[in-house]
Structures are given as structure tokens and as C-alpha cells.
Design a protein around this motif. Structure first.
Motif, PDB file in Angstrom:
ATOM      1  N   LEU A  22       0.761  -1.032  -0.085  1.00 54.07           N
ATOM      2  CA  LEU A  22       0.043  -0.055  -0.030  1.00 54.07           C
ATOM      3  C   LEU A  22       0.781   1.070   0.249  1.00 54.07           C
ATOM      4  CD1 LEU A  22      -2.718   1.334  -0.124  1.00 54.07           C
ATOM      5  CD2 LEU A  22      -2.799   0.964   2.388  1.00 54.07           C
ATOM      6  N   GLN A  23       1.833   1.186   0.727  1.00 56.11           N
ATOM      7  CA  GLN A  23       2.941   2.531   0.878  1.00 56.11           C
ATOM      8  C   GLN A  23       3.618   2.469  -0.595  1.00 56.11           C
ATOM      9  OE1 GLN A  23       5.065   0.817   4.210  1.00 56.11           O
ATOM     10  NE2 GLN A  23       4.892   3.047   5.100  1.00 56.11           N
ATOM     11  N   PHE A  24       3.811   1.176  -1.341  1.00 53.69           N
ATOM     12  CA  PHE A  24       4.584   1.790  -2.568  1.00 53.69           C
ATOM     13  C   PHE A  24       3.233   2.344  -3.572  1.00 53.69           C
ATOM     14  CE2 PHE A  24       4.595  -0.274  -6.894  1.00 53.69           C
ATOM     15  CZ  PHE A  24       6.241   0.109  -7.040  1.00 53.69           C
ATOM     16  N   LEU A  25       2.026   1.851  -3.438  1.00 53.00           N
ATOM     17  CA  LEU A  25       1.157   2.578  -4.315  1.00 53.00           C
ATOM     18  C   LEU A  25       0.947   3.983  -3.997  1.00 53.00           C
ATOM     19  CD1 LEU A  25      -1.547  -0.390  -4.280  1.00 53.00           C
ATOM     20  CD2 LEU A  25      -0.054   0.227  -6.166  1.00 53.00           C
ATOM     21  N   VAL A  26       1.041   4.079  -2.766  1.00 51.39           N
ATOM     22  CA  VAL A  26       1.115   5.776  -2.383  1.00 51.39           C
ATOM     23  C   VAL A  26       2.071   6.526  -2.892  1.00 51.39           C
ATOM     24  CG1 VAL A  26       0.947   7.250  -0.481  1.00 51.39           C
ATOM     25  CG2 VAL A  26      -0.563   5.389  -0.431  1.00 51.39           C
ATOM     26  N   ASN A  27       3.272   5.921  -2.934  1.00 51.66           N
ATOM     27  CA  ASN A  27       4.454   6.531  -3.358  1.00 51.66           C
ATOM     28  C   ASN A  27       4.250   6.805  -4.793  1.00 51.66           C
ATOM     29  OD1 ASN A  27       6.912   7.913  -2.633  1.00 51.66           O
ATOM     30  ND2 ASN A  27       7.959   6.088  -3.010  1.00 51.66           N
ATOM     31  N   LEU A  28       3.803   5.646  -5.524  1.00 50.11           N
ATOM     32  CA  LEU A  28       3.762   5.816  -6.942  1.00 50.11           C
ATOM     33  C   LEU A  28       2.695   6.895  -7.433  1.00 50.11           C
ATOM     34  CD1 LEU A  28       2.813   2.350  -8.430  1.00 50.11           C
ATOM     35  CD2 LEU A  28       4.899   3.640  -8.796  1.00 50.11           C
ATOM     36  N   VAL A  29       1.568   7.305  -6.668  1.00 51.62           N
ATOM     37  CA  VAL A  29       0.927   8.500  -6.845  1.00 51.62           C
ATOM     38  C   VAL A  29       1.642   9.836  -6.411  1.00 51.62           C
ATOM     39  CG1 VAL A  29      -1.526   9.529  -6.171  1.00 51.62           C
ATOM     40  CG2 VAL A  29      -1.251   7.079  -6.688  1.00 51.62           C
ATOM     41  N   ASN A  30       2.293   9.894  -5.333  1.00 52.49           N
ATOM     42  CA  ASN A  30       2.903  10.893  -4.767  1.00 52.49           C
ATOM     43  C   ASN A  30       4.143  11.444  -5.914  1.00 52.49           C
ATOM     44  OD1 ASN A  30       1.641  11.344  -2.364  1.00 52.49           O
ATOM     45  ND2 ASN A  30       3.009  10.142  -1.077  1.00 52.49           N
ATOM     46  N   ASN A  31       4.302  10.415  -6.718  1.00 51.71           N
ATOM     47  CA  ASN A  31       5.634  10.799  -7.497  1.00 51.71           C
ATOM     48  C   ASN A  31       4.769  11.248  -8.898  1.00 51.71           C
ATOM     49  OD1 ASN A  31       8.339  10.761  -6.852  1.00 51.71           O
ATOM     50  ND2 ASN A  31       7.668   8.534  -6.074  1.00 51.71           N
ATOM     51  N   GLY A  32       3.540  11.350  -9.108  1.00 44.82           N
ATOM     52  CA  GLY A  32       2.885  12.119 -10.209  1.00 44.82           C
ATOM     53  C   GLY A  32       3.355  11.166 -11.576  1.00 44.82           C
ATOM     54  N   GLY A  33       3.388  12.026 -12.310  1.00 46.16           N
ATOM     55  CA  GLY A  33       3.468  11.268 -13.767  1.00 46.16           C
ATOM     56  C   GLY A  33       2.457  10.891 -14.298  1.00 46.16           C
ATOM     57  N   GLN A  34       2.336   9.914 -14.931  1.00 42.41           N
ATOM     58  CA  GLN A  34       1.135   9.271 -15.598  1.00 42.41           C
ATOM     59  C   GLN A  34      -0.076   8.585 -14.475  1.00 42.41           C
ATOM     60  OE1 GLN A  34       1.901   6.714 -18.687  1.00 42.41           O
ATOM     61  NE2 GLN A  34       3.190   8.198 -19.709  1.00 42.41           N
ATOM     62  N   LEU A  35       0.242   8.331 -13.234  1.00 47.69           N
ATOM     63  CA  LEU A  35      -0.739   7.780 -12.535  1.00 47.69           C
ATOM     64  C   LEU A  35      -1.181   8.788 -11.454  1.00 47.69           C
ATOM     65  CD1 LEU A  35      -1.934   5.207 -11.477  1.00 47.69           C
ATOM     66  CD2 LEU A  35       0.222   4.592  -9.702  1.00 47.69           C
ATOM     67  N   PRO A 103       6.138   6.412   2.283  1.00 49.67           N
ATOM     68  CA  PRO A 103       5.273   7.433   3.135  1.00 49.67           C
ATOM     69  C   PRO A 103       4.349   6.726   4.275  1.00 49.67           C
ATOM     70  CG  PRO A 103       4.423   6.621   0.685  1.00 49.67           C
ATOM     71  CD  PRO A 103       5.505   6.085   1.151  1.00 49.67           C
ATOM     72  N   ASN A 104       4.270   7.526   5.320  1.00 50.29           N
ATOM     73  CA  ASN A 104       3.607   7.380   6.316  1.00 50.29           C
ATOM     74  C   ASN A 104       2.141   7.596   6.409  1.00 50.29           C
ATOM     75  OD1 ASN A 104       5.725   6.245   7.950  1.00 50.29           O
ATOM     76  ND2 ASN A 104       6.402   8.313   8.286  1.00 50.29           N
ATOM     77  N   TYR A 105       1.696   8.447   5.573  1.00 48.53           N
ATOM     78  CA  TYR A 105       0.227   8.856   5.364  1.00 48.53           C
ATOM     79  C   TYR A 105      -0.215   8.586   3.899  1.00 48.53           C
ATOM     80  CZ  TYR A 105       0.724  11.225   9.798  1.00 48.53           C
ATOM     81  OH  TYR A 105       0.953  11.354  11.131  1.00 48.53           O
ATOM     82  N   ILE A 106      -1.519   8.608   3.888  1.00 45.85           N
ATOM     83  CA  ILE A 106      -2.384   8.257   2.561  1.00 45.85           C
ATOM     84  C   ILE A 106      -3.437   9.167   2.606  1.00 45.85           C
ATOM     85  CG2 ILE A 106      -3.737   6.461   3.715  1.00 45.85           C
ATOM     86  CD1 ILE A 106      -4.027   4.910   1.100  1.00 45.85           C
ATOM     87  N   HIS A 107      -3.653   9.711   1.422  1.00 43.14           N
ATOM     88  CA  HIS A 107      -4.405  10.932   1.107  1.00 43.14           C
ATOM     89  C   HIS A 107      -5.365  10.334   0.090  1.00 43.14           C
ATOM     90  CE1 HIS A 107      -0.544  12.904   2.216  1.00 43.14           C
ATOM     91  NE2 HIS A 107      -1.518  13.596   3.061  1.00 43.14           N
ATOM     92  N   LEU A 108      -6.803  10.447   0.483  1.00 40.26           N
ATOM     93  CA  LEU A 108      -7.992  10.332  -0.567  1.00 40.26           C
ATOM     94  C   LEU A 108      -8.903  11.475  -0.768  1.00 40.26           C
ATOM     95  CD1 LEU A 108      -9.231   6.959   1.326  1.00 40.26           C
ATOM     96  CD2 LEU A 108      -7.474   7.173  -0.328  1.00 40.26           C
ATOM     97  N   ALA A 109      -9.011  11.596  -2.103  1.00 38.75           N
ATOM     98  CA  ALA A 109     -10.004  12.226  -2.512  1.00 38.75           C
ATOM     99  C   ALA A 109     -11.291  11.580  -2.581  1.00 38.75           C
ATOM    100  CB  ALA A 109      -9.686  13.000  -3.982  1.00 38.75           C
ATOM    101  N   ASP A 110     -12.331  12.239  -2.433  1.00 36.99           N
ATOM    102  CA  ASP A 110     -13.925  11.851  -2.658  1.00 36.99           C
ATOM    103  C   ASP A 110     -14.399  10.652  -1.663  1.00 36.99           C
ATOM    104  OD1 ASP A 110     -14.271  13.774  -4.716  1.00 36.99           O
ATOM    105  OD2 ASP A 110     -13.342  12.559  -6.407  1.00 36.99           O
ATOM    106  N   ALA A 111     -13.654  10.819  -0.694  1.00 33.11           N
ATOM    107  CA  ALA A 111     -13.773   9.626   0.325  1.00 33.11           C
ATOM    108  C   ALA A 111     -14.998   9.338   0.781  1.00 33.11           C
ATOM    109  CB  ALA A 111     -12.641   9.812   1.586  1.00 33.11           C
TER     110      ALA A 111
END
Length: 146
Positions: A22-35, A103-111
Motif C-alpha cells: 500500500l505504501q508503494f502504491l501511495v508513493n507511485l501516486v505521490n511521484n505523479g507522472g501518468q498515475l 510514506p506514512n500517510y495516505i491521502h484520499l479524494a472523494d472519500a
């Protein structure tokens, strides 16, 4: 050969503090790019939280805008100052994120929030921030209310 007749008792291993995947997925989004986001449903202490993982930068930008807009009794320059100050909290996420530490925190939109059996808890979709170590489990995909 040991002279101690007592066999070694295996020591319990400490539980992981957070799901590394899960932290890896959060990191992917935090790094932006296409995801830019990933839809997830998180199981947390008998409750379900469902939304889209967004970068910390996007979370703080959206939070800053919503919070500043709620300050209707303040003049425009003061609201803009609050907005800018809050948005700056996301600046760390505007830089490339390292693989370590995760990352220690996860951020959600439209939760949206649900009881453990999937019953929606009344409320509008919102921004949400939580500790990744508090997540008991997750699935890819968002739940829909009603």
C-alpha cells in the motif's frame, strides 16, 4: 554443543507497522507522472474508507482551497494568505519522492465511509488523510454509496 539443556524459544516477530505494498502504491501516486490516482477501499478498525489515492500535493492544494473558501468572514487577501500557507504543506510532495522511507500517510479524494458490512455512513465525498499504519487491509477499487 551447548551445555544449556533449555531449548531456544523462538521470539515473536513484531507486526509490520504498515502494508509495504500500500505504501508503494501511495508513493507511485505521490511521484505523479501518468498515475494521478488509484481507487481503493481501506479497512480500518471495523470501518471502510473508500476513495481515490491522490498525491500529498493534490490533497493539500484541495484542502487549502476548501478551507480558505469556508472563511467567508475574512477579507480576500487574508483568505488567500491562509490558502497559500496550507498549500505549502504539500510542497514536499512536489519533489520526486524517494523509494525510502515509504510514506506514512495516505491521502484520499472523494472519500466515503461505510460500516464493516458495507452500509454507507451519511456524508458527502470528502478529502481524507490517514496513517498508513492504521490500515488493516485494502482492495483496489472504490465502493459506491446507495
Amino acid at each position: 554443543m551447548s551445555l544449556d539443556p533449555t531449548p531456544a524459544i523462538p521470539q515473536p516477530q513484531p507486526a509490520p507497522t504498515a502494508d509495504v505494498f500500500l505504501q508503494f502504491l501511495v508513493n507511485l501516486v505521490n511521484n505523479g507522472g501518468q498515475l494521478e490516482s488509484i481507487g481503493v477501499t481501506l479497512q480500518m478498525g471495523g470501518m471502510l474508507v473508500s476513495g481515490s489515492i491522490v498525491s500529498g500535493a493534490e490533497y493539500f492544494d484541495r484542502f487549502a482551497a476548501a478551507f480558505a473558501d469556508s472563511l467567508a468572514d475574512m477579507d480576500t487577501p487574508a483568505r488567500q494568505s491562509v490558502r497559500t500557507s496550507l498549500a505549502e504543506l504539500g510542497d514536499v510532495f512536489r519533489l520526486p519522492q524517494p523509494a525510502e522511507p515509504l510514506p506514512n500517510y495516505i491521502h484520499l479524494a472523494d472519500a466515503l465511509f461505510f460500516t464493516a458490512d458495507g452500509t454507507p455512513i451519511a456524508g458527502q465525498p470528502t478529502l481524507w488523510r490517514g496513517r498508513s499504519s492504521a490500515v488493516d487491509g485494502f482492495i483496489l477499487g472504490r465502493m459506491q454509496a446507495g
